[in-house]
Structure formats: C-alpha cells, structure tokens
Design a protein around this motif. Structure first.
Motif, short mmCIF file in Angstrom:
data_model
loop_
_atom_site.label_atom_id
_atom_site.label_comp_id
_atom_site.label_asym_id
_atom_site.label_seq_id
_atom_site.Cartn_x
_atom_site.Cartn_y
_atom_site.Cartn_z
N GLY A 28 -9.62 -23.19 -8.71
CA GLY A 28 -8.19 -22.89 -8.76
C GLY A 28 -7.35 -24.15 -8.60
O GLY A 28 -7.13 -24.90 -9.54
N GLY A 29 -6.92 -24.39 -7.38
CA GLY A 29 -6.01 -25.50 -7.08
C GLY A 29 -6.40 -26.82 -7.71
O GLY A 29 -5.56 -27.49 -8.34
N HIS B 90 -11.15 -10.76 -10.31
CA HIS B 90 -10.79 -11.80 -9.34
C HIS B 90 -10.25 -11.13 -8.08
O HIS B 90 -9.58 -10.10 -8.17
N LEU C 21 -15.76 -22.07 -10.15
CA LEU C 21 -14.51 -21.49 -10.65
C LEU C 21 -13.44 -22.12 -9.76
O LEU C 21 -13.42 -21.89 -8.54
N ASN D 36 -9.33 -22.14 -13.15
CA ASN D 36 -8.53 -20.92 -13.10
C ASN D 36 -7.11 -21.35 -12.71
O ASN D 36 -6.84 -21.59 -11.54
N LYS E 275 -4.47 -19.72 -12.67
CA LYS E 275 -3.64 -18.65 -12.07
C LYS E 275 -2.25 -18.65 -12.72
O LYS E 275 -2.14 -18.97 -13.89
N ILE F 83 -10.52 -18.97 -0.65
CA ILE F 83 -9.68 -19.16 -1.84
C ILE F 83 -8.30 -19.67 -1.45
O ILE F 83 -7.57 -19.01 -0.71
N GLY F 84 -7.97 -20.84 -1.94
CA GLY F 84 -6.64 -21.40 -1.72
C GLY F 84 -6.36 -21.77 -0.27
O GLY F 84 -5.22 -22.04 0.11
N GLY G 184 -13.72 -21.27 -4.48
CA GLY G 184 -13.02 -21.20 -3.19
C GLY G 184 -12.89 -22.59 -2.63
O GLY G 184 -13.82 -23.11 -2.03
N SER G 185 -11.72 -23.20 -2.90
CA SER G 185 -11.44 -24.56 -2.41
C SER G 185 -12.50 -25.58 -2.81
O SER G 185 -12.80 -26.51 -2.06
N GLU H 145 -16.97 -15.84 -4.88
CA GLU H 145 -15.75 -16.41 -4.31
C GLU H 145 -15.41 -15.73 -2.98
O GLU H 145 -14.80 -14.65 -2.96
P1 PGA Z 1 -9.13 -22.24 -5.23
O1 PGA Z 1 -9.21 -20.90 -6.11
O2 PGA Z 1 -10.02 -23.25 -5.87
O3 PGA Z 1 -7.67 -22.65 -5.30
O4 PGA Z 1 -9.55 -21.88 -3.85
C1 PGA Z 1 -10.40 -20.46 -6.68
C2 PGA Z 1 -10.19 -19.15 -7.38
O5 PGA Z 1 -9.44 -18.30 -6.88
O6 PGA Z 1 -10.77 -18.91 -8.46
#
Ligand code: PGA
Length: 256
Positions: A238-239, A99, A236, A13, A15, A176-177, A216-217, A171
């Motif tokens: 993100g970073g 999300h 899923l 993702n 973003k 998250i992040g 989530g991380s 998540e």
């Molecule tokens: P993250 O984000 O891996 O940066 O924590 C995950 C997400 O929001 O899908």
C-alpha cells in the motif's frame, strides 16, 4: 519465495490515491526504475479511473495493471459499481478481492468473496484474494484457524485448473497502514499454513504453484527478510507503492 515452483509477484495497491494525472507522473517515474525486473511479476492496482491512463503508460512495459475491486454480479442495476467484464475489456489482468478495508467498511463476507472469485476467474481476471486477522484474533490465538476458514471459503467450488490463476495475499489487519509489520517468521508461518490448506484441498503439486503474498507495512527495509521466507512469494504494498523509489526498492528485493 521459491521461484522454482511459483511466480514471485509484487503488487502495488494504491487504494484511493492518485488522480489520473498523478498516476501518469508516478508511472513515468517508476518505469525506468523497474525495467530490469526479470524474476518477478509487477502489478499496479490503481483506482478505476486511473486504469486507462495506467494501461497506456505501461503499454510497452512488463508491468501489469490490476483493479482494487469489482462487483460480484456480471451486470445489472448496481449504480456506481464496476463489473469484471468492464475491467477485462479495458485490459486489466488482476483484481484484488476481499481486501480487509472492503470487508470492514463495505461488509464484504467470505461468501461474497467466493462469488467474486468465481466471476473473476470466469471473466479471465486473476484474483488477488486477501485474508488476515485482527490484533484481537491474533492475541486470542485463532489466527491460523481463522485464515484457514477464509481460504477454504474463498476457494469453495473452484476447480484445480482454475486454482492456478489465484494469488493469495496474507494481510494481518493490525499491520496495514500502521507501520507495524508482521515479523518474517509470522508471515512465513501463515503463508505455510495457507499452502497446507490448499494442499489438503487440491494436492501437493497444485499447492506448490500458488503465489502467496504478504501485505502490511511492507517496505524497502523489511522486504528482503520477508521475501526470504519460503512461503512469502511477493507482496501487496500500500503506502510504499505510492513512492517510485520505495516501490522500486521492493521490486529489487524480490528480484535478487
Ligand atoms: P500498507 O497496505 O502497505 O500501506 O500497509 C497494504 C495493503 O493494504 O494492501
């Protein structure tokens, strides 16, 4: 994960990151690193404007392209929005729905999420439905109840036949992040609870075939442990999806 019954899916993702030229660059770096991903499906959920570039760059690969959102109506006077059929027409396969950032910043409700799920399914897009609790809710001990409500609401009116197209992503908002990952036990517990909810609604056989991701991380270091949980069928990300080597390492962990 349990590959006997369901697909493992690793989705990035991005973003609001990467211009189309940067997208091309990242995909060019990524492709050779994950060409051997036989045991899991890989998806890149990129910003709308990066979709054509991503599709072109991934044409000869098994990596699918997803969007991060879509409008809940089929078409109409919704300035600035993008419809499910526009995404489908481009060649998009997946779409993230509900999300936590959209729930928080754009006030998306469980009802709206359900509307989007129906429209995505009708259009032939696979929804990745996000559910999760805040830290406060976790501390109050209401996590499983809350997620049960989110799952039931998202699936309201969805037929057993269409259920197979849906992916869930657990998540926890506090992870998250933040660099703070849920423990694999916490992720596994919520994954199992989501599956129980689905089982009560659709029966054991249908429930067992649904892919439930954790997000989530998630990163190269923790992916292996998280994916070892029976009800964590992917991630899923993100970073860590913004760096080719990090994302490839997660795909590798899912591919073992
Ligand atoms: P993250 O984000 O891996 O940066 O924590 C995950 C997400 O929001 O899908």
């Amino acid at each position: 994960m349990n590959r006997r019954y369901r697909k493992t899916i690793i989705a990035g993702n991005w973003k609001m990151n990467k211009t189309p030229s940067e997208a091309r660059q990242l995909i060019d770096e990524l492709k050779p690193l994950i060409s051997k991903a036989k045991w899991c499906e890989v998806v890149l959920c990129v910003p709308y404007v990066d979709i054509p570039v991503a599709l072109r760059a991934l044409k000869d690969s098994r990596i699918a392209v997803g969007a991060q959102n879509m409008h809940h109506e089929e078409s109409g006077a919704y300035t600035g929005d993008v419809s499910a059929s526009m995404l489908k027409d481009l060649g998009v396969k997946y779409v993230i729905i509900g999300h936590s950032e959209r729930r928080a910043y754009y006030h998306e409700t469980d009802t709206l999420v359900n509307q989007k799920v129906h429209l995505a399914l009708k259009t032939g897009l696979r929804p990745i439905v996000c559910v999760g609790e805040t830290l406060e809710q976790r501390d109050q001990g209401v996590t499983l109840d809350l997620i049960t409500v989110q799952v039931k609401a998202a699936l309201s009116g969805v037929s057993a036949e269409k259920l197979r197209q849906i992916v869930f992503a657990y998540e926890p908002i506090w992870a998250i992040g933040t660099g703070r990952t849920a423990t694999s036990e916490q992720a596994g517990e919520v994954g199992a609870s989501i599956r129980t909810t689905i089982r009560k609604m659709y029966g054991a056989r249908a429930a067992r075939s649904v892919t439930i991701q954790y997000g989530g991380s998630m990163n190269a270091a923790n992916a292996h442990d998280l994916l070892a949980q029976l009800d964590v069928d992917g991630g899923l990300i993100g970073g860590a999806s913004l760096k080719a080597a990090d994302f490839a390492a997660i795909v590798q962990a899912a591919n073992q």
